[in-house]
Design a protein around this motif. Sequence first.
Motif, PDB file in Angstrom:
ATOM      1  N   ASN A 144       0.955  -1.289   0.111  1.00  0.00           N
ATOM      2  CA  ASN A 144       0.106  -0.116  -0.193  1.00  0.00           C
ATOM      3  C   ASN A 144       0.885   1.140  -0.097  1.00  0.00           C
ATOM      4  O   ASN A 144       1.965   1.112   0.462  1.00  0.00           O
ATOM      5  CB  ASN A 144      -0.786   0.031   1.141  1.00  0.00           C
ATOM      6  CG  ASN A 144      -1.705  -1.045   1.382  1.00  0.00           C
ATOM      7  OD1 ASN A 144      -2.122  -1.857   2.262  1.00  0.00           O
ATOM      8  ND2 ASN A 144      -2.579  -1.328   0.007  1.00  0.00           N
ATOM      9  N   ALA A 145       0.337   2.182  -0.482  1.00  0.00           N
ATOM     10  CA  ALA A 145       1.082   3.892  -0.488  1.00  0.00           C
ATOM     11  C   ALA A 145       2.605   3.738  -1.312  1.00  0.00           C
ATOM     12  O   ALA A 145       3.222   4.516  -0.789  1.00  0.00           O
ATOM     13  CB  ALA A 145       0.920   4.059   0.822  1.00  0.00           C
TER      14      ALA A 145
ATOM     15  N   GLY B 156       2.931   3.771  -4.680  1.00  0.00           N
ATOM     16  CA  GLY B 156       2.650   4.627  -5.915  1.00  0.00           C
ATOM     17  C   GLY B 156       2.281   3.920  -7.319  1.00  0.00           C
ATOM     18  O   GLY B 156       2.470   4.047  -8.252  1.00  0.00           O
ATOM     19  N   LYS B 157       1.564   2.602  -6.907  1.00  0.00           N
ATOM     20  CA  LYS B 157       0.941   1.951  -8.055  1.00  0.00           C
ATOM     21  C   LYS B 157      -0.091   2.734  -8.653  1.00  0.00           C
ATOM     22  O   LYS B 157      -0.043   2.865 -10.114  1.00  0.00           O
ATOM     23  CB  LYS B 157       0.180   0.736  -7.692  1.00  0.00           C
ATOM     24  CG  LYS B 157       1.476  -0.336  -6.874  1.00  0.00           C
ATOM     25  CD  LYS B 157       0.747  -1.562  -6.453  1.00  0.00           C
ATOM     26  CE  LYS B 157      -0.453  -1.519  -5.332  1.00  0.00           C
ATOM     27  NZ  LYS B 157       0.033  -0.733  -3.828  1.00  0.00           N
ATOM     28  N   THR B 158      -1.155   3.276  -7.941  1.00  0.00           N
ATOM     29  CA  THR B 158      -2.187   4.118  -8.354  1.00  0.00           C
ATOM     30  C   THR B 158      -1.484   5.426  -9.240  1.00  0.00           C
ATOM     31  O   THR B 158      -2.112   5.652 -10.179  1.00  0.00           O
ATOM     32  CB  THR B 158      -3.158   4.415  -7.586  1.00  0.00           C
ATOM     33  OG1 THR B 158      -3.845   3.274  -6.866  1.00  0.00           O
ATOM     34  CG2 THR B 158      -4.551   5.422  -8.094  1.00  0.00           C
ATOM     35  N   ASN B 159      -0.801   5.849  -8.474  1.00  0.00           N
ATOM     36  CA  ASN B 159       0.047   7.074  -9.093  1.00  0.00           C
ATOM     37  C   ASN B 159       0.560   6.764 -10.495  1.00  0.00           C
ATOM     38  O   ASN B 159       0.128   7.983 -11.465  1.00  0.00           O
ATOM     39  CB  ASN B 159       0.967   7.586  -8.215  1.00  0.00           C
ATOM     40  CG  ASN B 159       0.694   7.987  -6.833  1.00  0.00           C
ATOM     41  OD1 ASN B 159      -0.544   8.158  -6.633  1.00  0.00           O
ATOM     42  ND2 ASN B 159       1.575   8.435  -6.091  1.00  0.00           N
TER      43      ASN B 159
ATOM     44  N   ILE C 232       1.315  17.209  -8.610  1.00  0.00           N
ATOM     45  CA  ILE C 232       2.799  17.875  -8.657  1.00  0.00           C
ATOM     46  C   ILE C 232       3.352  17.225  -7.222  1.00  0.00           C
ATOM     47  O   ILE C 232       2.647  17.267  -6.184  1.00  0.00           O
ATOM     48  CB  ILE C 232       2.874  19.245  -9.047  1.00  0.00           C
ATOM     49  CG1 ILE C 232       2.173  19.688 -10.170  1.00  0.00           C
ATOM     50  CG2 ILE C 232       4.253  19.696  -8.601  1.00  0.00           C
ATOM     51  CD1 ILE C 232       2.175  21.108 -10.406  1.00  0.00           C
TER      52      ILE C 232
HETATM   53  N1  LIG Z   1       1.671  15.331  -4.760  1.00  0.00           N
HETATM   54  C1  LIG Z   1       2.122  14.327  -4.193  1.00  0.00           C
HETATM   55  N2  LIG Z   1       3.566  14.491  -3.957  1.00  0.00           N
HETATM   56  C2  LIG Z   1       4.048  13.546  -3.311  1.00  0.00           C
HETATM   57  N3  LIG Z   1       3.658  12.148  -2.586  1.00  0.00           N
HETATM   58  C3  LIG Z   1       2.127  12.089  -3.059  1.00  0.00           C
HETATM   59  C4  LIG Z   1       1.434  13.123  -3.796  1.00  0.00           C
HETATM   60  N4  LIG Z   1       0.252  12.651  -3.950  1.00  0.00           N
HETATM   61  C5  LIG Z   1      -0.047  11.690  -3.347  1.00  0.00           C
HETATM   62  N5  LIG Z   1       1.469  11.068  -2.774  1.00  0.00           N
HETATM   63  C6  LIG Z   1       1.745   9.833  -1.851  1.00  0.00           C
HETATM   64  O1  LIG Z   1       1.855   8.817  -3.071  1.00  0.00           O
HETATM   65  C7  LIG Z   1       1.887   7.654  -2.211  1.00  0.00           C
HETATM   66  C8  LIG Z   1       1.251   6.538  -3.032  1.00  0.00           C
HETATM   67  O2  LIG Z   1      -0.026   6.551  -3.495  1.00  0.00           O
HETATM   68  P1  LIG Z   1      -0.667   5.490  -4.421  1.00  0.00           P
HETATM   69  O3  LIG Z   1      -2.164   5.860  -4.360  1.00  0.00           O
HETATM   70  O4  LIG Z   1      -0.024   5.346  -5.762  1.00  0.00           O
HETATM   71  O5  LIG Z   1      -0.362   4.084  -3.461  1.00  0.00           O
HETATM   72  P2  LIG Z   1      -0.746   2.548  -4.167  1.00  0.00           P
HETATM   73  O6  LIG Z   1       0.463   1.891  -4.180  1.00  0.00           O
HETATM   74  O7  LIG Z   1      -1.639   2.620  -5.231  1.00  0.00           O
HETATM   75  O8  LIG Z   1      -1.294   2.133  -2.957  1.00  0.00           O
HETATM   76  P3  LIG Z   1      -2.860   1.060  -2.364  1.00  0.00           P
HETATM   77  O9  LIG Z   1      -2.093  -0.341  -2.565  1.00  0.00           O
HETATM   78  O10 LIG Z   1      -2.966   1.489  -0.806  1.00  0.00           O
HETATM   79  O11 LIG Z   1      -3.636   1.669  -3.518  1.00  0.00           O
HETATM   80  C9  LIG Z   1       0.954   8.090  -0.940  1.00  0.00           C
HETATM   81  O12 LIG Z   1       1.620   7.682   0.188  1.00  0.00           O
HETATM   82  C10 LIG Z   1       0.517   9.542  -0.987  1.00  0.00           C
HETATM   83  O13 LIG Z   1       0.716  10.037   0.205  1.00  0.00           O
END
Ligand SMILES: Nc1ncnc2c1ncn2[C@@H]1O[C@H](COP(=O)(O)OP(=O)(O)OP(=O)(O)O)[C@@H](O)[C@H]1O
Length: 381
Positions: A32-33, A35-38, A61
Motif C-alpha cells: 500500500n501507498a 505509488g501503483k495508482t499514481n 505535482i
Molecule cells: N503530490 C504528491 N506528492 C508526493 N506524494 C504524493 C502526492 N500525492 C500522493 N502522494 C503519495 O503517494 C503515495 C502512493 O500513492 P498511491 O495511491 O499510488 O499508492 P498505491 O501503491 O496505489 O497504494 P494502495 O495499494 O493503497 O492503493 C501515497 O503515500 C501518497 O501520500
Amino acid sequence: MFLKKLKLINFRNYDSCEINFSGNKIIFVGKNAQGKTNLLESIYYLATLSSFKASHDSEVIKWGNNNAYLKAELIKYDTDVQLDILINPPKTKIVKVNGLKKASYSQYLGHLLVVNFGISDLLLLRGTPSDRRRWLDDAISQIYLAYRDRLNKYNKIKTQRNNFLKDFKGNINLSSSQEELLSVWDEQISVTGSNIIHLRHKYLKEIQEIANLKHKNISLEQEDLVLEYNSTVAGNFNARNDEILSPEIILKKYQQKIKEKRNEEIIRAQTVEGPHRDDVSFYINNTDAKAFASQGQQRTIVLAIKLSEIDFIEKIAGESPILLLDDVLAELDKTRQNYLLNAIKPETQTIISTTDTSGFDEKFLEDMEVFHIESGKVIHG
Ligand SMILES: Nc1ncnc2c1ncn2[C@@H]1O[C@H](COP(=O)(O)OP(=O)(O)OP(=O)(O)O)[C@@H](O)[C@H]1O
Ligand SMILES: [Mg+2]
C-alpha cells in the motif's frame, strides 16, 4: 495501441522514473501507498489530460515542487507517437505531440486511448452526480475530441457568469444595461452547454446496447440495463428509446429554463442549472439501480459499462485502448473476475495494479510482465 515507454518527473510520489514496457500484459505489484495508482494515474492523465482522482492539477505535482512532467512513447497504427505534458499551474499546461506544441487540447487528445477501471469506479452508482459526470466527461473526451475544450470553455463562462450574478447582490430589479449584459452571458452559457448535453446524449446512445449486451451476459438473471441522462435544463434522455436531441433543440429548452430561473440565479448568485448539475441513471428491469440494486448488481453494471467503453473506443479508433485495472480484480468475485479476464482480448494492452499476486492463477501470471513498486521506485521483474 501499445505503450512502449512512460516517463514521470515530479509526478505524485515519483522524483524521476522511466519504465519500458515490452509485454502486452503488465502488472505493478507493491505494498500500500508505494505509488501503483499514481503510475496508472499518469497514464490516464497522458490520455485524457485529467486525473481520475485529483480535482486540481496542483495535486499531482510532487510536494515541494512547482511543476510535473509526463512523457509517453507509444505505437498507434504501426506508427511511433510521442506525447509530452508539462503541468505548471496556474499556467495552462503545455501539451506536445511528437515534439510539437499543440494550441488546443483537442489537437492533443485522441492519440493515447485508455479505459480505467479502479475501485472508485465500482462505487460509481453509490457516488455523487459529480463522480458520474467525471466518468462521462473523461470517456467522451477521448472520443469526441473537441469535447474537453468545450467543457473548459463552459466552466470558464460559468465562473464569469457567477461573478457577474454576484455583482447584483441579490437585487432582482436589473437596469436595462444589466439585463443586456446578463443576456450575453446567458447566450454564451446556453450555446456551449447545449453542445455538451448533446454529446453526452450521443455517447450514452452509442454505448447503451453494447453495455446492455455485456450486462445480460454477466448477470445470471439476464437483466436488462438502460442508461438515462438526467439534464436539469433539457429533461431526461432514455438512451434506448429517445432520439438524441440536436444542440438547437436543447438550446431552446435551455433558454426557457434560464428565463424561469432568472430570479433564483440572482438571489443565489450562481448558475443553478446546466450540464454542471446533470446526472446519469441506470435502470435494471425498469428499476433505478442507484436506489435499489444490490452492491453486486451495481458492480455488474459498472463492469458492463467499462467493457462497453473498450468496445466502443475500438470501434471508433480501429484499435483497442489500453486497459488500466487498478486493484479492481481483488474486489470482484470469481464469476465477475473471470468474466472480465476472459473479455480482455489478447491484443488489448492491460496494466494491472495489485498488492498481492497470490489470488491470480499461475497461468495468468506466466504471461505477465511484472514490475515491483516501492516508494516511488520501479523495479523490473
Ligand atoms: N503530490 C504528491 N506528492 C508526493 N506524494 C504524493 C502526492 N500525492 C500522493 N502522494 C503519495 O503517494 C503515495 C502512493 O500513492 P498511491 O495511491 O499510488 O499508492 P498505491 O501503491 O496505489 O497504494 P494502495 O495499494 O493503497 O492503493 C501515497 O503515500 C501518497 O501520500
Ligand atoms: Mg492504489
